[in-house]
Design an enzyme around this catalytic site. Structure first.
Site, PDB file in Angstrom:
ATOM      1  N   ASN A 417       0.694  -1.240  -0.023  1.00  0.00           N
ATOM      2  CA  ASN A 417      -0.013  -0.151  -0.030  1.00  0.00           C
ATOM      3  C   ASN A 417       0.978   1.043  -0.010  1.00  0.00           C
ATOM      4  OD1 ASN A 417      -1.979   1.949   0.293  1.00  0.00           O
ATOM      5  ND2 ASN A 417      -2.771   1.139   2.142  1.00  0.00           N
ATOM      6  N   ASP A 418       1.455   1.580   1.061  1.00  0.00           N
ATOM      7  CA  ASP A 418       2.372   2.714   1.213  1.00  0.00           C
ATOM      8  C   ASP A 418       3.346   2.938   0.078  1.00  0.00           C
ATOM      9  OD1 ASP A 418       0.879   3.278   3.729  1.00  0.00           O
ATOM     10  OD2 ASP A 418       2.343   2.067   4.917  1.00  0.00           O
TER      11      ASP A 418
END
Length: 494
Positions: A417-418
């Protein structure tokens, strides 16, 4: 008796300088250097581990021979030697059991736990040396500790205590027992600077006054500053924290090596300390972060942390299935797979490798893109892919592959995600602003495997890629999704 004579000869007498021990420690040091060199690449990591194991075996055996416990009349104290060997055996059994049972997803917190033990060992050695300095040969007949030994002892216990308490916080954050979000204490910079100044001042004062209150105050403040330094650091910076604590543990061991007069500890500690510091610097550069800012307060600061906690409006997104993903990837020429911590949690690396093999049979060019801080520790994704026998020449680091996403047909993101969030490039209020990310949004199609739309990454922020027109969200367990895609690719459904 003959065994005692052999040990005594090897030791050269207690307190005597043994040239063979120096040579043995030199050989172990060279093996440790070769181990670090081998561990720099997945292809040579196994050989590096073997070098490290051989070097440690030589160092331990040499230390046992040259520091064998003796009785008052100079003979070998077999009872003391047996106690040492029993302690080594217990530690070996614990290590073997943990190594066999620990899941790869838990490796980061295991490393943090090991760092805490190294720090605690340094504190224990320093405390033992302080309480009985003559047994360590670091004091005169009156019990006054030599000045140089006080410096070594003060630095060792300070660094060791910081390593222990900081590693405990890192373990709790990595293990989910504590929130991964930055915990910002009021006036933390003033408190931290004041505490560090007090520690440095007291270590300097300890060289003039070896009173117990000085020694134990340094110890207590060092334990406290370890907690205070790591609590404000958020999850996105945790890989840097792990490598930083690794460096601290090395310097603590080196300081205690001087106190014990053990060359192997000095060499090993210096190697670990310097390599950990270099790795931390490299990772900060890769994340476009200042090492000092990471240590001072975590990723993104107060405003970013507050902004991350804001509510998100509901936005439309496109759902997809394993069959959809199989069809799209089988029709593609180039597919770039981006693994993340979600893949590690689901233990999906083997299914992912099967998916890659199936795509290659279809004539698809498959590559894997690794972000330097994907996962929870440096090299986490590389280790998992190597475990699944993914060919090393298909795995690329961010700087080597980021330019290829614009020509990529499908970017398959599984549990990351990040490290794929474009907000890092555009949103100055984001906790990950300034961190280089993989440009998956430039691909023609993005397939994003995620457990649910409700969760966010470790940094606690949403990802705009989820809602882009070219993105298809594949919700569910990462391993099951990869398995279903493999079935769809191997069947006639695509």
């Amino acid at each position: 008796m003959e065994f005692q004579s052999i040990l005594s000869a090897a030791a050269g007498g207690h307190g005597a300088v043994n040239p063979w021990a120096a040579v043995a420690y030199l050989v172990s040091g060279i093996l440790f250097i070769l181990a670090l060199r081998g561990l720099s690449s997945p292809a040579t990591a196994q050989a590096g581990n073997r070098f490290g194991m051989a070097g440690m075996l030589i160092a331990v055996v040499t230390t046992l021979l040259t520091h064998a416990p003796a009785t008052a009349d100079g003979l070998l104290d077999t009872v003391g030697l047996v106690e040492i060997l029993v302690a080594i055996g217990i530690g070996a059994v614990i290590g073997i059991v943990m190594a066999r049972k620990i899941a790869m997803t838990a490796m980061p917190q295991l490393v943090a736990a090991f760092h805490s033990l190294v720090g605690l060992a340094a504190v224990a050695v320093a405390a033992a040396a302080y309480l009985n300095p003559q047994a360590f040969g670091i004091a005169d007949a009156a019990g006054e500790i030599f000045t140089v030994s006080r410096i070594e002892m003060g630095l060792g216990i300070a660094i060791g205590a910081i390593t222990f308490s900081g590693s405990v916080i890192a373990f709790l954050k990595l293990n989910g027992n504590m929130s991964g979000a930055p915990i910002m204490l009021p006036g933390r910079h003033v408190i931290n600077l004041g505490t560090l100044a007090a520690i440095i001042g007291l270590v300097a004062y300890f060289t003039f006054d070896q009173s117990p209150w000085v020694f134990w105050t340094v110890t207590g403040l060092s334990f406290a500053i370890g907690f205070l330094l790591i609590i404000p650091i958020g999850g996105a910076d945790m890989p840097v924290v792990v490598s930083m604590l690794n460096s601290y543990s090395g310097w603590a061991a080196a300081a205690m090596g001087f106190t014990l007069g053990n060359t192997a500890m000095i060499i090993t500690g210096a190697l670990v300390g310097s390599s950990g510091a270099i790795l931390s610097y490299i990772m900060c550069r890769a994340m476009n972060r200042s090492f000092i800012s990471v240590i001072a307060g975590g990723f993104g600061g107060d405003d970013a942390a507050a902004g991350a906690g804001g509510s998100k409006e509901q936005r439309p997104w496109k759902p997809g299935s394993a069959e959809d993903a199989a069809f799209l990837m089988s029709q593609a020429e180039n597919v770039i797979i981006v693994p993340g911590y979600g893949m590690a949690v689901a233990q999906a690396q083997h299914a992912l490798r099967e998916m890659g093999d199936q795509l290659k049979k279809e004539g698809v060019n498959v590559k894997y893109a690794i972000h330097p801080v994907a996962g929870r520790m440096p090299g986490h994704m590389n280790v998992l892919l190597a475990e699944a026998n993914v060919p090393y020449d298909e795995v690329f680091e961010l700087e080597d592959i980021n330019g290829e996403f614009a020509q990529c047909d499908v970017a398959f993101v599984i549990g990351a995600n990040d490290v794929t969030n474009p907000a890092a490039k555009t949103d100055k209020t984001s906790p990950i602003y300034g961190m280089p990310v993989l440009d998956v949004e430039k691909a023609k199609t993005v397939l994003f495997v995620k457990r649910s739309m409700g969760g966010v990454g470790y940094a606690g922020v949403d990802n705009d890629v989820f809602y882009m027109d070219q993105t298809m969200m594949l919700l569910g367990d990462a391993k099951k999704m990869a398995d279903d895609i493999v079935k769809a690719l191997s069947g006639s459904g695509h």
